[in-house]
Design a protein around this motif. Structure first.
Motif, PDB file in Angstrom:
ATOM      1  N   THR A  74      75.448  13.476  93.986  1.00 20.56           N
ATOM      2  CA  THR A  74      74.494  12.373  93.891  1.00 20.56           C
ATOM      3  C   THR A  74      73.287  12.689  94.758  1.00 20.56           C
ATOM      4  OG1 THR A  74      76.287  10.789  93.539  1.00 20.56           O
ATOM      5  CG2 THR A  74      74.154   9.913  94.199  1.00 20.56           C
TER       6      THR A  74
ATOM      7  N   CYS B  32      74.565   6.861  89.302  1.00 16.80           N
ATOM      8  CA  CYS B  32      74.287   6.097  90.527  1.00 16.80           C
ATOM      9  C   CYS B  32      72.943   5.382  90.438  1.00 16.80           C
ATOM     10  CB  CYS B  32      74.336   7.023  91.738  1.00 16.80           C
ATOM     11  SG  CYS B  32      75.978   7.694  92.024  1.00 16.80           S
TER      12      CYS B  32
ATOM     13  N   LEU C  87      79.743  11.472  95.764  1.00 16.10           N
ATOM     14  CA  LEU C  87      78.639  10.835  96.471  1.00 16.10           C
ATOM     15  C   LEU C  87      77.829  11.792  97.330  1.00 16.10           C
ATOM     16  CD1 LEU C  87      80.379   7.502  97.585  1.00 16.10           C
ATOM     17  CD2 LEU C  87      78.941   7.905  95.588  1.00 16.10           C
TER      18      LEU C  87
ATOM     19  N   PRO D 130      80.634   3.238  92.608  1.00 16.75           N
ATOM     20  CA  PRO D 130      81.071   4.577  93.027  1.00 16.75           C
ATOM     21  C   PRO D 130      82.386   5.003  92.400  1.00 16.75           C
ATOM     22  CG  PRO D 130      80.243   3.353  94.910  1.00 16.75           C
ATOM     23  CD  PRO D 130      80.292   2.393  93.762  1.00 16.75           C
TER      24      PRO D 130
END
Length: 427
Positions: free
Chosen positions: A388, A362, A384, A368
């Motif tokens: 992340t 990222c 995500l 994504p």
């Protein structure tokens, strides 16, 4: 034909030793099942109760003949231990890991003992909720662990339903708790400097937890540049790598992949160079396990979290020792740099290297969807929201990158704006 009767028996007089004819203490029932087979079964010493028991058997037979008896009704009366044993066999055939099998068996048997279930018909949602509540309030178990208990029991109940051992699952609709409200072992991603110092400390460090320093360093590099998990890395041999092909890759066999399918990861050119140098020194055999850290491929399960803790603490000690002034040394000692558990309670254990891999994707502005594919996640929210990590410097950089046009109203432009607002009576 159905009836109850006393079974004729021969008994021995305890005083004289003579044999004489008598009747059984229990009433017996005779009936013919839906297949036309005659049955003679013991009922009860009580005649009225025996008549009721036989009537229930006859009623069940009639419903079977009419096709209205659910095939799970008889299965639901079997001892629950028999179902647990069959479910364990099902998991073995399915090919789950040994740790998953042991964990599932232990949690299910704890449910059974605590709720005193004799058969699966006794599984009730209210008892499950009470048990899970006791785990949290009385035993201090975290939400994530409570969710694991619930998931395993729901999987067992679904298996019972699918295999006609339970008419319907009583746990349908039960939702997991929000684990983010009570995270017991949150992880963080390592910064570039932290990772570099960790590799240096491992390379130059003494043997620890079954691996020499260079092997530990190579293990950390592979984990942080491929996102592979401990068990997956512990299955690697030379045959898993394709370093002579145009596109260099490493492949995890389906038997060792968490999602039970063959996974191939493309290797970064810098990683390939580092790997080739390491292999030249290591000189392993084609089928030799490169990293003996998993009990599935070697006899010992290595504590990789303790392994990385050893190296990360060594790296921190080295980093602090390199401070040029006492003031700088104090700042370093109070910082979270290279701490196994930082001030926010987040850990830099072995699995944090997978977090580092996904976070770096990222940071490199990978889309994504691509990050999700490379992470091998079925749900992009997992990629995500869990794996992340956005640190404060990245947040500052993002804020500073916002358009500055809003700050350009000054001097004459600002006076003109305020004059317009006053004329329009908007101030």
């Amino acid at each position: 034909m159905s009836k109850i009767y006393k079974k004729k028996t021969t008994i021995i007089d305890p005083k004289t030793g003579e044999k004489k004819k008598g009747e059984s203490k229990k009433w017996w029932g005779r009936y013919r099942d839906a297949s036309g087979v005659d049955h003679r079964i013991p009922l009860s010493p009580n005649k009225y109760l025996s008549q009721q028991m036989l009537a229930e058997l006859i009623d069940k037979t009639e419903r079977q003949r009419a096709g209205v008896l659910h095939p799970a009704e008889e299965e639901m009366q079997r001892p629950i231990k028999e179902h647990l044993d069959d479910y364990e066999k099902h998991l073995k055939i399915k090919g789950v890991s040994k740790s998953h099998l042991v964990g599932a068996r232990g949690k299910l048997r704890r449910f059974v003992e605590a709720c005193r279930w004799k058969n699966v018909a006794q599984i009730k949602r209210t008892e499950v909720e009470a048990f899970l509540s006791d785990l949290r309030e009385l035993h201090g178990v975290g939400i994530q662990t409570v969710n694991h208990y619930l998931q395993i029991l729901k999987s067992f109940a679904n298996w019972l339903t699918i295999n006609n051992r339970l008419i319907h699952s009583p746990l349908i609709g039960m939702q997991k708790l929000n684990a983010r409200l009570d995270r017991r072992h949150d992880r963080r991603a390592l910064t570039e400097e932290e990772f570099s110092l960790l590799i240096r400390a491992a390379e130059t460090g003494p043997p620890s937890w079954g691996l020499i320093g260079p092997d530990r360093a190579m293990l950390y590099v592979l984990a942080a540049w491929t996102g592979f998990r401990k068990g997956e890395l512990g299955s690697l041999t030379l045959r898993n790598f394709k370093l002579d092909a145009e596109i260099k890759t490493v492949t995890i066999e389906a038997a060792y992949s968490k999602r039970r399918r063959e996974d191939t990861q493309i290797l970064h050119p810098d990683l390939v160079e580092y790997l080739q140098d390491w292999l030249a020194q290591r000189n392993p055999k084609p089928d030799e396990i490169l990293f003996p850290i998993s009990a599935r491929t070697c006899k010992v399960e290595r504590a990789t979290s303790k392994m990385i803790k050893f190296d990360i603490e060594s790296a921190r000690a080295f980093w602090i020792d390199k401070a040029e002034t006492d003031e700088e040394r104090k700042v370093r000692e109070e910082s979270d740099m290279l701490t196994y558990r930082d001030s926010r309670g987040k850990y830099a254990d072995f699995h944090c290297l997978r977090h580092t891999f996904i976070t770096n994707l990222c940071r490199a502005k990978v889309s994504p969807k691509t990050a999700q594919v490379l992470a091998r996640h079925s749900d992009i929210n997992l990629t995500l929201n869990i794996y992340t990590h956005v640190d404060q410097p990245e947040q500052i950089e993002a804020i500073n990158s916002l358009p500055q046009t809003v700050f350009k109203f000054h001097g004459k432009n600002c006076e003109q704006m305020w004059g317009f607002l006053r004329r329009e009576n908007r101030t």
